[in-house]
Design a protein around this motif. Structure first.
Motif, PDB file in Angstrom:
ATOM      1  N   LEU A 125      48.584  14.713 -31.979  1.00 20.48           N
ATOM      2  CA  LEU A 125      48.749  14.194 -30.551  1.00 20.48           C
ATOM      3  C   LEU A 125      48.857  15.575 -29.624  1.00 20.48           C
ATOM      4  CD1 LEU A 125      49.333  12.250 -28.299  1.00 20.48           C
ATOM      5  CD2 LEU A 125      51.801  12.270 -29.156  1.00 20.48           C
ATOM      6  N   LEU A 126      49.524  16.606 -29.957  1.00 22.00           N
ATOM      7  CA  LEU A 126      50.090  17.869 -29.553  1.00 22.00           C
ATOM      8  C   LEU A 126      48.525  18.418 -29.426  1.00 22.00           C
ATOM      9  CD1 LEU A 126      53.557  18.809 -30.904  1.00 22.00           C
ATOM     10  CD2 LEU A 126      52.671  17.834 -28.574  1.00 22.00           C
ATOM     11  N   TYR A 127      47.909  18.572 -30.385  1.00 21.29           N
ATOM     12  CA  TYR A 127      46.517  19.289 -30.352  1.00 21.29           C
ATOM     13  C   TYR A 127      45.607  18.720 -29.446  1.00 21.29           C
ATOM     14  CZ  TYR A 127      42.083  20.902 -32.171  1.00 21.29           C
ATOM     15  OH  TYR A 127      40.781  21.361 -32.144  1.00 21.29           O
ATOM     16  N   ARG A 128      45.572  17.280 -29.426  1.00 17.15           N
ATOM     17  CA  ARG A 128      44.588  16.556 -28.759  1.00 17.15           C
ATOM     18  C   ARG A 128      45.185  16.753 -27.048  1.00 17.15           C
ATOM     19  NH1 ARG A 128      45.023  11.439 -30.644  1.00 17.15           N
ATOM     20  NH2 ARG A 128      46.264  10.844 -28.687  1.00 17.15           N
ATOM     21  N   MET A 129      46.353  16.905 -27.013  1.00 20.80           N
ATOM     22  CA  MET A 129      46.887  17.133 -25.618  1.00 20.80           C
ATOM     23  C   MET A 129      47.286  18.662 -25.274  1.00 20.80           C
ATOM     24  SD  MET A 129      46.973  14.060 -24.271  1.00 20.80           S
ATOM     25  CE  MET A 129      48.203  13.842 -22.935  1.00 20.80           C
ATOM     26  N   SER A 130      46.356  19.599 -25.929  1.00 23.39           N
ATOM     27  CA  SER A 130      46.719  20.975 -25.971  1.00 23.39           C
ATOM     28  C   SER A 130      46.821  21.647 -24.566  1.00 23.39           C
ATOM     29  CB  SER A 130      45.350  21.977 -26.482  1.00 23.39           C
ATOM     30  OG  SER A 130      45.331  21.572 -28.043  1.00 23.39           O
ATOM     31  N   ARG A 164      38.391   1.997 -44.233  1.00 24.02           N
ATOM     32  CA  ARG A 164      38.811   1.476 -43.054  1.00 24.02           C
ATOM     33  C   ARG A 164      38.778   2.501 -42.157  1.00 24.02           C
ATOM     34  NH1 ARG A 164      43.333  -3.183 -43.577  1.00 24.02           N
ATOM     35  NH2 ARG A 164      41.908  -3.132 -45.702  1.00 24.02           N
ATOM     36  N   GLU A 165      39.844   3.414 -42.169  1.00 24.55           N
ATOM     37  CA  GLU A 165      39.900   4.432 -40.917  1.00 24.55           C
ATOM     38  C   GLU A 165      39.039   5.550 -41.351  1.00 24.55           C
ATOM     39  OE1 GLU A 165      43.830   5.567 -39.983  1.00 24.55           O
ATOM     40  OE2 GLU A 165      44.498   3.675 -40.334  1.00 24.55           O
ATOM     41  N   GLN A 166      38.396   6.203 -40.468  1.00 30.17           N
ATOM     42  CA  GLN A 166      37.389   7.358 -40.814  1.00 30.17           C
ATOM     43  C   GLN A 166      38.539   8.388 -40.968  1.00 30.17           C
ATOM     44  OE1 GLN A 166      34.150   8.091 -40.620  1.00 30.17           O
ATOM     45  NE2 GLN A 166      34.183   5.672 -40.803  1.00 30.17           N
ATOM     46  N   ARG A 167      37.954   9.437 -41.782  1.00 33.02           N
ATOM     47  CA  ARG A 167      38.693  10.492 -42.472  1.00 33.02           C
ATOM     48  C   ARG A 167      38.937  11.369 -41.189  1.00 33.02           C
ATOM     49  NH1 ARG A 167      38.881  14.933 -46.666  1.00 33.02           N
ATOM     50  NH2 ARG A 167      39.044  16.831 -45.443  1.00 33.02           N
ATOM     51  N   PRO A 168      40.283  11.646 -40.793  1.00 31.64           N
ATOM     52  CA  PRO A 168      40.445  12.575 -39.511  1.00 31.64           C
ATOM     53  C   PRO A 168      39.908  13.972 -39.836  1.00 31.64           C
ATOM     54  CG  PRO A 168      42.510  11.965 -40.847  1.00 31.64           C
ATOM     55  CD  PRO A 168      41.524  11.183 -41.482  1.00 31.64           C
ATOM     56  N   GLU A 169      39.650  14.384 -38.487  1.00 35.30           N
ATOM     57  CA  GLU A 169      39.123  15.915 -38.552  1.00 35.30           C
ATOM     58  C   GLU A 169      40.081  16.993 -38.665  1.00 35.30           C
ATOM     59  OE1 GLU A 169      35.924  16.671 -36.147  1.00 35.30           O
ATOM     60  OE2 GLU A 169      34.911  14.780 -36.677  1.00 35.30           O
ATOM     61  N   ASP A 170      39.758  17.882 -39.278  1.00 37.61           N
ATOM     62  CA  ASP A 170      40.375  19.090 -39.639  1.00 37.61           C
ATOM     63  C   ASP A 170      40.691  19.810 -38.128  1.00 37.61           C
ATOM     64  OD1 ASP A 170      40.567  18.353 -42.013  1.00 37.61           O
ATOM     65  OD2 ASP A 170      39.456  20.000 -42.848  1.00 37.61           O
ATOM     66  N   LEU A 225      52.700  11.659 -42.745  1.00 39.21           N
ATOM     67  CA  LEU A 225      51.813  10.920 -41.997  1.00 39.21           C
ATOM     68  C   LEU A 225      52.164  11.263 -40.670  1.00 39.21           C
ATOM     69  CD1 LEU A 225      49.387   9.261 -42.189  1.00 39.21           C
ATOM     70  CD2 LEU A 225      51.024   7.373 -41.999  1.00 39.21           C
ATOM     71  N   ARG A 226      53.804  11.097 -40.334  1.00 38.94           N
ATOM     72  CA  ARG A 226      54.227  11.247 -39.031  1.00 38.94           C
ATOM     73  C   ARG A 226      53.839  12.774 -38.621  1.00 38.94           C
ATOM     74  NH1 ARG A 226      58.823   7.995 -38.553  1.00 38.94           N
ATOM     75  NH2 ARG A 226      57.487   6.575 -37.685  1.00 38.94           N
ATOM     76  N   ASP A 227      54.000  13.602 -39.329  1.00 35.66           N
ATOM     77  CA  ASP A 227      53.821  14.985 -38.863  1.00 35.66           C
ATOM     78  C   ASP A 227      52.216  15.115 -38.440  1.00 35.66           C
ATOM     79  OD1 ASP A 227      56.487  15.655 -39.606  1.00 35.66           O
ATOM     80  OD2 ASP A 227      55.770  16.357 -41.685  1.00 35.66           O
ATOM     81  N   THR A 228      51.494  14.616 -39.256  1.00 32.46           N
ATOM     82  CA  THR A 228      50.183  14.903 -38.785  1.00 32.46           C
ATOM     83  C   THR A 228      49.707  14.088 -37.595  1.00 32.46           C
ATOM     84  OG1 THR A 228      49.451  13.007 -40.083  1.00 32.46           O
ATOM     85  CG2 THR A 228      49.375  15.194 -41.201  1.00 32.46           C
ATOM     86  N   LYS A 229      50.575  12.838 -37.373  1.00 30.94           N
ATOM     87  CA  LYS A 229      50.285  12.189 -36.093  1.00 30.94           C
ATOM     88  C   LYS A 229      50.728  13.197 -34.699  1.00 30.94           C
ATOM     89  CE  LYS A 229      50.399   7.559 -37.727  1.00 30.94           C
ATOM     90  NZ  LYS A 229      51.230   6.291 -37.837  1.00 30.94           N
ATOM     91  N   VAL A 269      44.914  19.892 -42.121  1.00 32.75           N
ATOM     92  CA  VAL A 269      44.091  19.081 -42.731  1.00 32.75           C
ATOM     93  C   VAL A 269      44.786  17.385 -42.949  1.00 32.75           C
ATOM     94  CG1 VAL A 269      42.428  18.486 -44.640  1.00 32.75           C
ATOM     95  CG2 VAL A 269      43.379  20.603 -44.208  1.00 32.75           C
ATOM     96  N   PRO A 270      44.558  16.732 -41.778  1.00 26.23           N
ATOM     97  CA  PRO A 270      45.474  15.370 -41.718  1.00 26.23           C
ATOM     98  C   PRO A 270      45.035  14.568 -43.037  1.00 26.23           C
ATOM     99  CG  PRO A 270      44.220  15.866 -39.648  1.00 26.23           C
ATOM    100  CD  PRO A 270      43.655  16.705 -40.517  1.00 26.23           C
ATOM    101  N   ALA A 271      43.866  14.618 -43.258  1.00 25.37           N
ATOM    102  CA  ALA A 271      43.422  13.799 -44.537  1.00 25.37           C
ATOM    103  C   ALA A 271      43.952  14.245 -45.590  1.00 25.37           C
ATOM    104  CB  ALA A 271      41.877  13.777 -44.715  1.00 25.37           C
ATOM    105  N   GLU A 272      44.442  15.319 -45.697  1.00 24.26           N
ATOM    106  CA  GLU A 272      45.212  15.720 -47.105  1.00 24.26           C
ATOM    107  C   GLU A 272      46.579  15.858 -46.809  1.00 24.26           C
ATOM    108  OE1 GLU A 272      44.155  17.469 -50.098  1.00 24.26           O
ATOM    109  OE2 GLU A 272      41.871  16.778 -49.608  1.00 24.26           O
ATOM    110  N   LEU A 273      47.049  15.446 -45.631  1.00 17.49           N
ATOM    111  CA  LEU A 273      48.697  15.547 -45.310  1.00 17.49           C
ATOM    112  C   LEU A 273      49.213  16.981 -45.530  1.00 17.49           C
ATOM    113  CD1 LEU A 273      49.969  12.166 -46.635  1.00 17.49           C
ATOM    114  CD2 LEU A 273      49.012  12.946 -44.151  1.00 17.49           C
TER     115      LEU A 273
END
Lengths: 451, 533, 230
Positions: C165-170, C125-131, C157-161, C140-144
């Motif tokens: 998010l913060l990483y994306r908006m670096s 379903r969801e692609q494995r999120p990238e490290d 899960l929330r932590d990884t989110k 490693v979000p996929a490993e939580l």
């Protein structure tokens, strides 16, 4: 039926005898219940060489003045083996019960029944309580084998309990078959009969039907001087019992001992028809019972050396001892016989005692009939027939000479027997008839009403 | 459990019954043999009583003969008279000096009667060969020796002739020998008269038959109600005493009598008794079975009730624990902002106690399942040290409040396959014990070690420790041996017992190691590397 | 990620819901078997927590029904009785895991995370999120999980989110509402206090010095920011 006809025949015969005896002077006294008569076949004997002659010793029972009689001691011994089942045992019981009616309360009766084993149905007891005895007889049931000897033994044992010379001691044996437990030969039964007779017990035997051993039954009766009856039809048992009890109640003397002492020049040869003991010059015989109005004989054949004509020759002294049941005393009767030597044979013939002669012929006829029977028993049918025919002719010719009807009847009887030896079934019956007739003849008994 | 109970009961019932049956059968066999013997003895007794009757009769007969022989005479006429009149003798005899026959008077042969001649024919051999006269009576024969001459010393001479027994009674009087030849038929008649009738058998023999048999096997007389079958063999036989020694007595038991005497009734009695016994024992067994079954049902009801309750407790406990933890999280989250020290402590207590309650319930359920052999493992991949840490984390607040330092040396970091619940339960029990009994030691040392497929964990405290005796019994469930699931649960009751059981279930063990101070438990578990499962 | 919780006890249901939501999951709840099946079919959750003893259709039956249509969606059984779990496993109904009552929050989280990792790793379903890297932290979000050298840090899960998010908006400030919208979902009323507490807890685990955070920096009055770079 056989019996009643015979009985009638004897009564007829008696008429002649008494008439004949009147020639002789009787020995006896007022205290006696018997009369002794000694007769020679002829008072004369042809002088010269030794001659055969016959001595007839007659003993007549006297009716006592009173109607009293001696008390009885009777043992009724009944065959209740399997073959008696049905009418036979019923008739036997009825006859026995009916016979009790002739007895008095002081008579002693015992009842024994036998099959394989023996039962004393009624131990010897005075007949005070008829009812109990009748009931006991009534309860008898038939089954099993035939211990005849045991039955007789027990019956004799009951008689012995009250054995009394003043009572009439009689054992009445009924059998319809062959003894198959215990001794069963005529010889053995005869030996027992002899022993019982010596104690004063007589055994009367009744053969019922066609299957009993008539030799055994007649032998036992003969040895003990009892009666013997052949009863073909069980319905006749009652009259036979009645007759036997009638005899028993008319006994006036018993324990009869006869001694004949032959004189010198006289040699005792034999006793016709009955057991006797010849010892030198002495002849001993016994009879058990003597009924009133009955005469019993002893026929002695002697050989006399007569000596010169005219000489009176003492033949024998006869002494008879007996128990007078009327007075309960032992009595002795004495008598003697003499012959006179005669030169003329015709005279001898003329003086011949016809009664004695008839009796002699009868006894010889019986002996010859017995011999013929033995031939038949050995299977020599033809010889037996010839013997019976010869005997018939012998009796017939003597009947003519002596003008005696009884001899003629016996001639007819022998002639009939000669015709039946061929057929086994007919012979079985005829043999019983012959044995009974011969037995009666040998008993040498004449029943006669008083003159 | 029930089949086992049934088997045991069946054994308890059947073994004694079989033993009783066997012993009974043996006893019956013995009894039967005894009875048979007794029966035989009884018969013999009866027959010898009969023989005594015969002996008396013979004796009476002898007396009669003697009476007839006396007074002794040489008079031939008198002897003849006696012979003629004797019911008992068929012939008398007299022998003179040199054993010459005086009577019957053989010297006067022509004077002999027919009977005498016949008698001599029968007995000539006896006189000629001196069969009787040569018999000198010696001391052995007669207790009175040479004085025997009195009439009482009459003796029997027996011989056989005519297929039968012949008897002569003889007595020696001076130079003369007097003899009487028996009328054997009359003797037999007299014997028969003395013998019983049809029904005159002893009650024990009522249904049989006795036979008097002569020398050639011919039955002379029979009595007794039951006719034996043709050709039947006698059950008992005995010889008649002298002088009738050639005769014998035979007893034929009827089948019913023999059966009864030989114990068919006995068998019936025994069988009936056995059946009654069997019924009784079965009834007892059934009663016990029902009692036991009821008890077991009750016990299992109790267990299932405890199970039920325990499970029912879990839902509220879950809520208490979960919400306490959520509350704790919330409070902790606010710690940073406000001072919530007392609240945190309250929540810690609630959380810790709910954890303890969970452990207790877990122990109870494990125990009851262990009782039913229903303990199972649910191995999952995991890291042993993580589980240890989690358990120690749970205890941290409690130990902290009791000033107990936790000293964990992790040594099992590799992922492996094991049942974390089991491990958690065991460690929880061990830690709980330390918290309860060994907090005084001030330290809890936990060390783990992993090698190949085994994990070893030691839990050491510095508390008072255990005595040797306690050490031995510490693993026994409720070692007051009260079999009540609810007892001792809060103490060392079943915690260690369950722990050890679980450890063993997990292919390892839980042992108490000796140490100087405090208690040192060592747990081993078989933990194959992950992936092997 | 959406989780279907089927549990008849309202408190447990609510508690699990809160725990899951706090972790960052969307939850669907059902109070009985029928409702659970209906929700499953309508909403297609990512995985399911299923109580065995429920009124009406019980957990076994639901499991059987689901497995008839779908072999992959993880199912975690919740039960008070280990015997019942035995049956689930023994019957090979296809359950993925189980949680025995009474359970603690941590245990639930551990199981949920394990299942979540499995979801990611199986690539459904969801692609494995990238490290990605944040400062010295490997996320490693996929490993939580996050790693700093040898140290492994468990993340929700929330932590990884949040970190994603913060990483994306670096380098940019991410305001509280944005974080809330992204990481809590629209259903949640934006509560700065909740957010601040969560960030504070997260910092305790991932920052070398939580008092002086290097990864999640506070931009007073605006929000939070990851400076990026390395």
């Amino acid at each position: 039926m056989m019996f009643s006809r015979r009985s009638h025949f004897y009564r007829l015969l008696a008429g002649f005898s008494v008439l004949a005896c009147s020639l002789v002077s009787p020995a006896g006294a007022a205290d006696d219940s018997a009369l002794l008569e000694v007769e020679m076949s002829s008072p004369l004997v042809l002088a010269g060489a030794p001659r055969t002659a016959y001595l007839r010793i007659g003993l007549r029972g006297l009716r006592h003045a009173t109607e009293d009689r001696a008390p009885l001691n009777v043992a009724i011994v009944l065959d209740r083996s399997g073959s008696m089942q049905g009418e036979k045992i019923d008739e036997a019981k009825r006859a026995a019960i009916a016979a009790l009616d002739r007895l008095r309360p002081d008579d002693i009766v015992s009842v024994v029944s036998y099959q394989s084993t023996v039962d004393v149905v009624v131990p010897a007891t005075k007949l005070r309580d008829r009812r109990t005895v009748q009931d006991a007889i009534q309860r008898i049931q038939a089954s099993g084998k035939t211990a005849l000897f045991g039955g007789v033994s027990k019956g004799a044992g009951e008689l012995e309990k009250f054995l009394d010379e003043n009572r009439v001691n009689t054992l009445l044996l009924l059998s319809d078959g062959l003894a198959n437990v215990g001794p069963s030969s005529p010889g053995e039964l005869r030996q027992l009969g002899v022993s019982l007779a010596r104690q004063g017990i007589s055994v009367t035997t009744i053969g019922l039907g066609l299957n009993y051993n008539e030799d055994l039954m007649t032998g036992l009766a003969m040895a003990s001087d009892g009666n013997h009856f052949f009863v073909e039809d069980a319905r006749d048992l009652e009259s036979v019992f009645a007759a036997e009890f009638g005899d028993a109640v008319s006994v006036v003397a018993q324990g009869v001992r006869i001694r004949v002492r032959c004189a010198d020049n006289v040699r005792p040869i034999r006793v016709l028809g009955r057991d006797a003991q010849i010892s030198g010059q002495d002849v001993y015989a016994s009879m058990n019972q003597l009924f009133h109005d009955q005469t019993r004989f002893l026929m002695l054949e002697v050989e006399i050396s007569p000596g010169a004509p005219g000489r009176v020759q003492q033949v024998a002294d006869v002494e008879v001892g007996y128990r007078n049941l009327m007075t309960a005393q032992n009595r002795t009767l004495q008598s003697s016989a003499t012959v006179t030597a005669a030169a003329n044979k015709a005279a001898v013939e003329r003086r011949k005692n016809r009664d004695v002669a008839v009796e002699v012929v009868r006894q010889i006829g019986a002996e010859q009939a017995q011999a013929a029977t033995i031939l038949r028993d050995k299977g020599k049918v033809d010889e037996a027939r010839i013997a019976f025919e010869k005997n018939s002719a012998y009796l017939e010719s003597n009947a003519a000479v002596l003008k005696d009807e009884t001899l003629r009847e016996e001639a007819v009887s022998n002639s009939r027997a000669s015709q039946k030896v061929d057929n086994d079934a007919e012979w079985q019956r005829e043999r019983k008839v012959q044995q009974e007739a011969q037995y009666k003849t040998r008993q040498q008994r004449i029943d006669a009403s008083p003159k | 459990m029930k089949p086992k109970l049934i088997a045991v009961l069946a054994l308890i019932v059947l073994v004694p019954l079989a033993v009783v049956a066997w012993l009974g059968a043996k006893a019956m066999g013995d009894e039967q043999a005894m009875r048979k013997l007794g029966f035989h003895e009884l018969m013999l007794g009866q027959l010898s009583a009969v023989d005594a009757v015969l002996a008396r009769s013979v004796e009476a007969y002898r007396e009669r003969l003697l009476n007839e022989m006396q007074p002794f005479t040489l008079d031939v006429d008198e002897l003849r008279r006696r012979t003629r009149n004797s019911p008992y003798a068929v012939q008398f005899y007299v022998l003179g000096p040199e054993d010459r026959l005086i009577y019957p008077p053989v010297a006067l042969a022509d004077q002999l009667t027919l009977d005498e001649r016949q008698a001599l024919e029968r007995t000539q051999q006896i006189w000629d060969e001196g069969e009787i006269s040569n018999r000198r009576v010696d001391a052995l024969d007669s207790p009175r020796g040479s004085e025997y001459a009195s009439a009482g010393d009459a003796r029997w001479h027996v011989w056989y002739r005519d297929r039968g027994l012949q008897m002569i009674l003889w007595v020696r009087e001076g130079d003369y020998l007097y003899a009487a030849e028996v009328n054997r038929t009359r003797l037999l008649a007299d014997l028969i008269t003395a013998l019983p009738e049809t029904d005159a058998l002893a009650p024990e023999l009522a249904e049989g038959q006795v036979r008097l048999i002569d020398s050639i096997g011919r039955p002379l007389y029979e009595w007794g109600a039951a006719e034996p079958e043709e050709g039947a063999e006698p059950d008992v036989e005995t010889a008649v005493g002298e002088p009738l020694g050639a005769w014998r007595l035979e007893y034929y038991a009827s089948s019913s009598v023999a059966g009864a005497a030989l114990g068919s009734g006995l068998w019936w009695n025994f069988s009936a008794t056995w059946v009654l016994l069997a019924m009784g024992v079965f009834a007892l067994a059934l009663y016990f079975y029902r009692e036991q079954a009821a008890e077991m049902r009750e016990a299992s009801q109790r267990v299932s009730f405890v199970n039920q309750v325990s499970h029912e407790l879990k839902t509220p406990l879950t809520n208490i624990r979960m919400y306490a933890e959520l509350l704790e999280d919330n409070i902790r989250a606010r710690d940073a902002v406000e001072d919530n020290q007392p609240l945190t402590r309250y929540v810690d207590v609630i959380v810790f106690e709910s954890q303890r309650l969970s452990r207790l319930i877990g122990n109870v359920l494990s125990f009851s399942r262990g009782r039913r052999d229903a303990l199972d493992l649910h191995p999952k991949p995991g890291v042993v040290d993580d589980v240890i840490r989690r358990v120690l984390d749970q205890f941290e607040p409690a130990f902290e409040s009791k000033k107990v330092r936790i000293d964990f040396s992790p040594g099992a970091p590799d992922e492996t396959s094991f049942d974390p619940d089991v491990l958690e339960q065991i460690l929880g029990n061990l830690a709980s014990n330390v918290e309860k009994y060994a907090a005084s030691g001030g330290v809890l040392e936990v060390a783990s070690r992993q090698e190949a497929d085994r994990v070893q964990i030691t839990v050491q405290d510095r508390g008072p420790g255990l005595s040797a005796a306690e050490g031995r019994r510490v693993f026994e469930p409720f070692y007051r041996v009260h079999n009540r699931l609810t007892e001792g649960v809060s103490g060392t009751g079943i915690g260690l017992a369950i722990s050890r059981e679980l450890a063993r279930l997990h292919g390892g063990d839980l042992v108490l190691l000796p140490c100087e101070v405090g208690a040192r438990f060592q747990l081993t578990m078989s933990c194959p590397p992950d992936g092997k499962e | 990620m959406r989780v279907l919780v089927a549990e008849d006890d309202a408190n447990i249901r609510a508690g699990l819901e809160e725990v899951l939501e706090r972790e960052g999951y969307e939850t669907l709840t059902a109070a009985d078997g029928a409702e659970a099946l209906e929700l499953y079919r309508r909403e297609s959750p990512d995985f399911i927590c299923l109580d065995i003893m429920m009124p009406g259709i019980d957990g076994y039956q639901i499991c059987r029904e689901i497995r008839r249509e779908d072999l992959t969606t993880p199912i975690i059984f919740i039960s008070a009785k280990s015997e019942e779990v035995d049956r689930v496993v023994g019957l090979e109904l296809g359950a993925d895991d189980f949680i025995l009552k009474p359970f603690g929050v941590n245990e639930v989280l551990a199981r949920i995370r394990a299942v979540t990792r499995r979801c990611y790793n199986q690539g459904r379903r969801e692609q494995r999120p990238e490290d990605f890297h944040m400062a010295d932290l490997d996320i490693v979000p996929a490993e939580l999980r996050a790693k700093r050298g040898e140290q492994t840090i468990d993340l929700s899960l929330r932590d990884t989110k949040i970190l994603t998010l913060l990483y994306r908006m670096s380098g940019r400030v991410v305001d509280r509402n944005s974080i809330f919208r992204e990481c809590w979902g629209l259903a949640h009323y934006a509560n700065s206090r909740t957010l601040d507490q969560h960030i504070s807890q997260l910092r305790k685990r991932i920052e070398l010095d939580p008092k002086n955070p290097q990864i999640i920096r506070t931009v007073h009055g605006a929000g939070y920011r990851y400076d990026g770079g390395g």
